[in-house]
Structure formats: structure tokens, C-alpha cells
Scaffold this active site. Sequence first.
Site, PDB file in Angstrom:
ATOM      1  N   THR A 116      -0.777  22.965   5.728  1.00 26.21           N
ATOM      2  CA  THR A 116      -1.237  24.262   6.239  1.00 26.21           C
ATOM      3  C   THR A 116      -0.111  25.282   6.081  1.00 26.21           C
ATOM      4  O   THR A 116      -0.315  26.393   5.579  1.00 26.21           O
ATOM      5  CB  THR A 116      -1.635  24.146   7.735  1.00 26.21           C
ATOM      6  OG1 THR A 116      -2.717  23.227   7.833  1.00 26.21           O
ATOM      7  CG2 THR A 116      -2.036  25.485   8.315  1.00 26.21           C
ATOM      8  N   ASN A 147     -11.293  18.038   0.137  1.00 25.13           N
ATOM      9  CA  ASN A 147     -11.159  17.147   1.291  1.00 25.13           C
ATOM     10  C   ASN A 147     -12.490  16.667   1.857  1.00 25.13           C
ATOM     11  O   ASN A 147     -12.524  15.713   2.606  1.00 25.13           O
ATOM     12  CB  ASN A 147     -10.357  17.843   2.399  1.00 25.13           C
ATOM     13  CG  ASN A 147     -10.855  19.231   2.690  1.00 25.13           C
ATOM     14  OD1 ASN A 147     -10.901  20.091   1.807  1.00 25.13           O
ATOM     15  ND2 ASN A 147     -11.266  19.464   3.908  1.00 25.13           N
ATOM     16  N   GLN A 192      -5.054  16.271  -0.732  1.00 20.38           N
ATOM     17  CA  GLN A 192      -5.929  15.101  -0.827  1.00 20.38           C
ATOM     18  C   GLN A 192      -5.726  14.328  -2.129  1.00 20.38           C
ATOM     19  O   GLN A 192      -6.265  13.232  -2.288  1.00 20.38           O
ATOM     20  CB  GLN A 192      -7.403  15.526  -0.733  1.00 20.38           C
ATOM     21  CG  GLN A 192      -7.796  16.070   0.618  1.00 20.38           C
ATOM     22  CD  GLN A 192      -7.851  15.001   1.712  1.00 20.38           C
ATOM     23  OE1 GLN A 192      -7.976  13.807   1.436  1.00 20.38           O
ATOM     24  NE2 GLN A 192      -7.742  15.429   2.959  1.00 20.38           N
ATOM     25  N   THR A 247      16.066  24.058  11.685  1.00 22.55           N
ATOM     26  CA  THR A 247      16.760  22.784  11.448  1.00 22.55           C
ATOM     27  C   THR A 247      15.790  21.811  10.796  1.00 22.55           C
ATOM     28  O   THR A 247      14.657  21.658  11.254  1.00 22.55           O
ATOM     29  CB  THR A 247      17.280  22.199  12.780  1.00 22.55           C
ATOM     30  OG1 THR A 247      18.114  23.184  13.375  1.00 22.55           O
ATOM     31  CG2 THR A 247      18.055  20.907  12.559  1.00 22.55           C
ATOM     32  N   CYS A 288     -10.628  19.152  10.417  1.00 27.24           N
ATOM     33  CA  CYS A 288     -10.177  20.436  10.952  1.00 27.24           C
ATOM     34  C   CYS A 288     -11.335  21.249  11.479  1.00 27.24           C
ATOM     35  O   CYS A 288     -11.182  22.061  12.372  1.00 27.24           O
ATOM     36  CB  CYS A 288      -9.475  21.252   9.879  1.00 27.24           C
ATOM     37  SG  CYS A 288      -8.347  20.292   8.950  1.00 27.24           S
TER      38      CYS A 288
HETATM   39  N1  PLP Z   1      -5.353  21.020   2.547  1.00 30.26           N
HETATM   40  C1  PLP Z   1      -6.219  20.005   2.464  1.00 30.26           C
HETATM   41  C2  PLP Z   1      -7.022  19.820   1.212  1.00 30.26           C
HETATM   42  C3  PLP Z   1      -6.354  19.121   3.538  1.00 30.26           C
HETATM   43  O1  PLP Z   1      -7.226  18.112   3.461  1.00 30.26           O
HETATM   44  C4  PLP Z   1      -5.571  19.331   4.694  1.00 30.26           C
HETATM   45  C5  PLP Z   1      -5.702  18.455   5.873  1.00 30.26           C
HETATM   46  O2  PLP Z   1      -6.761  18.137   6.314  1.00 30.26           O
HETATM   47  C6  PLP Z   1      -4.693  20.418   4.730  1.00 30.26           C
HETATM   48  C7  PLP Z   1      -4.597  21.232   3.630  1.00 30.26           C
HETATM   49  C8  PLP Z   1      -3.865  20.710   5.936  1.00 30.26           C
HETATM   50  O3  PLP Z   1      -2.815  19.827   6.024  1.00 30.26           O
HETATM   51  P1  PLP Z   1      -1.900  19.707   7.331  1.00 30.26           P
HETATM   52  O4  PLP Z   1      -2.756  19.091   8.377  1.00 30.26           O
HETATM   53  O5  PLP Z   1      -0.749  18.863   6.877  1.00 30.26           O
HETATM   54  O6  PLP Z   1      -1.425  21.049   7.703  1.00 30.26           O
END
Ligand code: PLP
Length: 378
Positions: free
Chosen positions: A74, A146, A183, A241, A329
Site C-alpha cells: 500500500t 488479487n 500477488q 529508522t 481489504c
Molecule cells: N496490492 C495488491 C495487489 C494486494 O493484493 C495487496 C494486499 O492485499 C496490496 C497491494 C496491499 O498490500 P499491503 O497489505 O502490504 O499494504
Amino acid sequence: MSSKYIYLDHAAATPLDPSVLKLMLLFYESNFYNPSAGYIPAIEVRRKIDEARARVAFWLGAKPPEIVFTAGATEANNLAINGIMSKYPKANMLISAIEHESVIAPSQSFNTRNVKVTKDGRIDLEDLKQKLDEKTVLVSVMQANNEIGTIQPIRQVFQIVQTERRRRSGQGLPLYLHTDSAQAANYLDLHTSRLGVDLMSLNGGKIYGPKQTGVLFIKTGVQLSPQIKGGGQERGLRSGTENVAGIIGLAAALDLSQSSRNEEAERLTILRDNFIAELITALPDLQLNGSLKHRLPNNVHITLPGADNERLLMELDGQAILAAAGSACSASSDEPSHVLKAIGSSDEEARGSLRLTLGRSTTEEQLRTVVKVLSSLS
Ligand code: PLP
């Protein structure tokens, strides 16, 4: 992880590999030093971060300074999008209609156009060509989706981007290609110059590494503004850090995933295809969403017409089978998934959809049990 569960949600989270955890523990215990400190044990910790950076760079076909460690994908996606687009207030960006929320949400602060996908979830290259213009600075297309597991033709996207770059012949705005590979990293080649990308996001939590760890690859010459400012770590692009144990763990996890990716992809493709075939035999109305050919080896995304996925998931949970309706998410949202909408599913079809994602612990026997349970519930 307790073996009492049949875990089919590897797209949401993967268990930490025990060898990765063992390595990480050293950096919480005896080697806890701040890598910016000047004494010898801290310099040793700095050296370990440099080694981890070099390993990640190796798999991406990159140079170590092109690797920036972040707290997850993210953050990497936000850094790529905000970092580039905030420099060009009059420019636009293009994203595919099925990007992850961590690409969609930051893109909404800018002039963003959505590129359509086909019925099987692949980016519509003609639509991309049409929407790309002289004001486009960034194109962001995920390497693999995803929810429905579709693998995108990044190299073909690169060729379209290259044609536009040639047309600009060094005049006007730059044009960058970003891919979210969160993914993809367990199963696909991440070599950035073979793919033709300028920026790539990764995370540790999907590759049997630690959560809240990630990478943004930034090709030499790409200019972006830091989003987290402070002590100037990560070449000024991501202050704070360093998460030393996390960085070490992410690099070790990527090493394990990438070095075994061909064998694991082959094993899971066989399991996945048998699973799909058995599901179709048991539930003849079932629809498989996404592309069969261009699909992550661990992804099965189905619609059971007329079913209610919330009820199904609860019943599966009751039988110790852990799966998902879509992306973790957006699991709290009642809205049908934007991915399913983009491939033309109706709200009712979206409500009857399940995502089952396989992983290292998945066995044929487990999948046979799931087929039995699902056919008894439907
Ligand atoms: N991008 C994709 C395609 C994802 O599947 C995910 C997590 O579900 C993310 C970004 C976000 O990753 P993170 O949870 O490490 O911030």
C-alpha cells in the site's frame, strides 16, 4: 499455522516461513542496533540491510540503489503514485479498472482515467492506446489481480508506452510504467527490464514473509517526491529508522519464493486445474471468473449462481475451511467488488462468488474435502 484448518486464503495472507522468522529474531534480539549509528555492531546491521537490498535487486534485475524498502505494498503504491503525480499537476495517469484499492485511492487525487478490461479480466490494450495522450505521465497496471488472479500482459503494455515515448521524442512530459506485483511475486518473473517497468511494488506478507514490509523499485532517472519525510533514510525517499528485521525477512522470503517459483507454480497449477474440474463436475452451474490461461497458479474464483457468499463462507468456516468472497481489504464493504463489476458480473453473480487461493500447505486431499463440502452446501 494450526493444521486443523484448510486454509484457502493465501491471497490475503501467507504464514511466515519458519526459516525467515528464525533469521528475523536475531535482529530483534542481539542485533537490535540502529543501522544509522556509527559503532561497529550497528555498521554490521547496516551491512545486512545492504545485503538484503542486493538480494531483492537481484530478483528484480535492478541495481541496489533502485530498491526502496517500505511498510508494505500500500505504501509502495502510494509513494509511486503520489510521488510522481504530485510533480506534474497538469498531467494525467491511467490505471486498469481492476487495480487494488491502494492504487485506486491515491489515483483519485489526480486526473485519472480507467482503462477497461475484457470479460476475462485482461487489460483492453486498444482502450489503453486510445486513452494514452501527450499529458499522460504514469500508467499503472498490476502484474496479477488479487481477486480473480488474472495475469496482465505487462510487456505489451510496455510496448504501447514505448510507442508513445518515441512519439514524444524526448520532448514534453516523461512517461512511466508502474506495476503492482504484490500477488505475482510467488509465481512470476519479476525482472523489471524484461517486463519493461519503471516502478514495481511488492510486499512481504504475501510471500511467506513479514506483514507491513514492502518494496518500491524505482528505476534510475525516475523522479519522485518523498511522501514520508524525516531523517533521510532510504536515500531520502522513505524516512524513518529501518524495519531491520522486516527488511531481512522480506529479502529472505523473496529469495525462497523466487528460487522455487517454477516448481511451486507447476505443482499448484496441477492442483488448481484438478480442483476446478472436480468443482465443475460436482456443481455444473458453476462459473469460473477470470482467464483460465492467464491465471495465477494458486487462484480459483468462482460464482455459484443464486448462492449467497456470506452464508457460504460462514458455513465453510464452521467446517474449518477458510476462504474469501473477494479481496480481504474490501471484505467489510457491502458493495459488490469493482473487479467483478469491471468484468461484467451482475450484483447477484458477485454475491454468489468465492475466492479460494491455494498455497504451500495446500494438498489434493484438502481440495477434495472442499469440493465435498461445497457441493453439500449448494
Ligand atoms: N496490492 C495488491 C495487489 C494486494 O493484493 C495487496 C494486499 O492485499 C496490496 C497491494 C496491499 O498490500 P499491503 O497489505 O502490504 O499494504
